[in-house]
Motif scaffolding. Structure first.
Motif, short mmCIF file in Angstrom:
data_model
loop_
_atom_site.label_atom_id
_atom_site.label_comp_id
_atom_site.label_asym_id
_atom_site.label_seq_id
_atom_site.Cartn_x
_atom_site.Cartn_y
_atom_site.Cartn_z
N PRO A 134 38.19 6.73 8.35
CA PRO A 134 36.86 7.33 8.47
C PRO A 134 36.92 8.65 9.23
N VAL A 135 36.11 9.60 8.82
CA VAL A 135 35.97 10.87 9.54
C VAL A 135 34.61 10.82 10.23
N VAL A 136 34.65 10.86 11.58
CA VAL A 136 33.43 10.73 12.36
C VAL A 136 33.10 12.09 13.00
N GLY A 141 31.05 21.13 13.90
CA GLY A 141 32.35 21.62 13.46
C GLY A 141 33.54 20.82 13.93
N ILE A 142 33.30 19.66 14.59
CA ILE A 142 34.40 18.84 15.11
C ILE A 142 34.23 17.40 14.62
N GLY A 143 35.33 16.82 14.12
CA GLY A 143 35.32 15.43 13.68
C GLY A 143 36.55 14.70 14.19
N VAL A 144 36.46 13.39 14.23
CA VAL A 144 37.57 12.56 14.70
C VAL A 144 37.93 11.57 13.61
N ILE A 145 39.24 11.37 13.44
CA ILE A 145 39.72 10.30 12.56
C ILE A 145 40.45 9.30 13.45
N PRO A 146 39.82 8.14 13.70
CA PRO A 146 40.51 7.12 14.50
C PRO A 146 41.56 6.43 13.63
N LEU A 147 42.79 6.41 14.11
CA LEU A 147 43.88 5.81 13.34
C LEU A 147 44.28 4.49 13.99
N VAL A 148 44.13 3.43 13.23
CA VAL A 148 44.47 2.10 13.71
C VAL A 148 45.45 1.48 12.72
N GLU A 166 37.07 15.52 3.57
CA GLU A 166 35.91 15.29 4.42
C GLU A 166 35.68 16.46 5.37
N GLY A 167 36.77 17.09 5.82
CA GLY A 167 36.62 18.27 6.67
C GLY A 167 35.85 19.37 5.96
N ALA A 168 36.16 19.58 4.70
CA ALA A 168 35.44 20.59 3.91
C ALA A 168 34.00 20.14 3.64
N ARG A 169 33.83 18.88 3.28
CA ARG A 169 32.49 18.36 2.97
C ARG A 169 31.56 18.42 4.17
N LEU A 170 32.11 18.11 5.36
CA LEU A 170 31.30 18.09 6.59
C LEU A 170 31.33 19.44 7.31
N ASP A 171 32.01 20.42 6.71
CA ASP A 171 32.13 21.76 7.29
C ASP A 171 32.72 21.70 8.70
N LEU A 172 33.83 20.99 8.83
CA LEU A 172 34.49 20.85 10.13
C LEU A 172 35.53 21.95 10.31
N GLU A 173 35.56 22.50 11.49
CA GLU A 173 36.58 23.49 11.82
C GLU A 173 37.79 22.82 12.45
N HIS A 174 37.56 21.67 13.12
CA HIS A 174 38.63 20.95 13.80
C HIS A 174 38.50 19.46 13.49
N VAL A 175 39.66 18.85 13.23
CA VAL A 175 39.72 17.40 13.04
C VAL A 175 40.72 16.85 14.06
N ILE A 176 40.26 15.90 14.86
CA ILE A 176 41.10 15.29 15.87
C ILE A 176 41.60 13.95 15.34
N LEU A 177 42.89 13.73 15.39
CA LEU A 177 43.46 12.44 15.00
C LEU A 177 43.58 11.61 16.28
N ASP A 178 42.80 10.55 16.36
CA ASP A 178 42.77 9.70 17.54
C ASP A 178 43.75 8.56 17.34
N VAL A 179 44.86 8.59 18.09
CA VAL A 179 45.87 7.55 17.98
C VAL A 179 45.87 6.65 19.21
N SER A 180 44.82 6.74 20.04
CA SER A 180 44.74 5.90 21.25
C SER A 180 44.46 4.46 20.85
N ARG A 181 44.76 3.57 21.77
CA ARG A 181 44.54 2.15 21.47
C ARG A 181 43.20 1.72 21.87
#
Length: 181
Positions: A134-136, A141-148, A166-181
């Motif tokens: 999911p892209v949240v 311009g900022i979204g997060v992808i939680p990776l589990v 999804e970055g293009a669709r949501l017009d995001l400039e930055h996508v953060i990949l969240d690999v935290s537990r």
């Protein structure tokens, strides 16, 4: 059986399919060409399978129906052969024609069901994959992808694809990949 009756598969259609199969078996006994016999049984089996799948009839139910046809057919043929004093070799000759055709029908029906199940599994797996990335959006311009979970090559490719799409669709400039537990 009760399950078949409750499936919604119309009785008239089931009877017509039975009659069609018996007709093909009769033609086979009368010396129909091998290729025609095989094509008839193949087409019949595919038609039956698709209709049964449409009405959610389980594969086991279809195969039990073929087994019941075989039993009824052999009971009738045995009675006729005894009545008309046919020899045992005649029974064997009939068996060499009928049984392979019914076996072929079972095989084709099983293959159609297997292909249908594989298609459904592919759709379900694809949907599950999409949900697993999911892209949240969290700010303009900022979204997060939680990776589990584990990330194999296939999932890594999906993550890249989804992030770009999804970055293009949501017009995001930055996508953060969240690999935290």
């Amino acid at each position: 059986t009760q399950q078949l009756e409750e499936s919604g598969f119309p009785l008239e259609e089931r009877i017509a399919l039975r009659e069609e199969l018996i007709g093909y078996l009769g033609q086979a006994l009368c010396g129909e060409k091998e290729s025609v016999k095989n094509d008839n049984v193949k087409n019949w089996s595919m038609k039956l399978s698709m209709r049964a799948i449409h009405f959610d009839v389980p594969l086991s139910q279809c195969l039990r129906a073929i087994a019941a046809y075989r039993t009824a057919l052999w009971d009738t043929l045995t009675e006729e052969l005894h009545k008309n004093n046919f020899s045992a070799i005649t029974m064997l000759d009939v068996s060499k024609i009928i049984d392979p055709l019914l076996d072929k029908a079972c095989s084709i029906i099983s293959n159609v069901y297997e292909n249908h199940t594989n298609e459904l599994m592919a759709i379900a797996y694809s949907a599950l994959e999409e949900l697993s990335v999911p892209v949240v959006p969290i700010a303009d311009g900022i979204g997060v992808i939680p990776l589990v979970g584990a990330i194999d090559t296939r999932r890594a490719s999906l993550i890249m694809e989804v992030a770009l799409h999804e970055g293009a669709r949501l017009d995001l400039e930055h996508v953060i990949l969240d690999v935290s537990r």
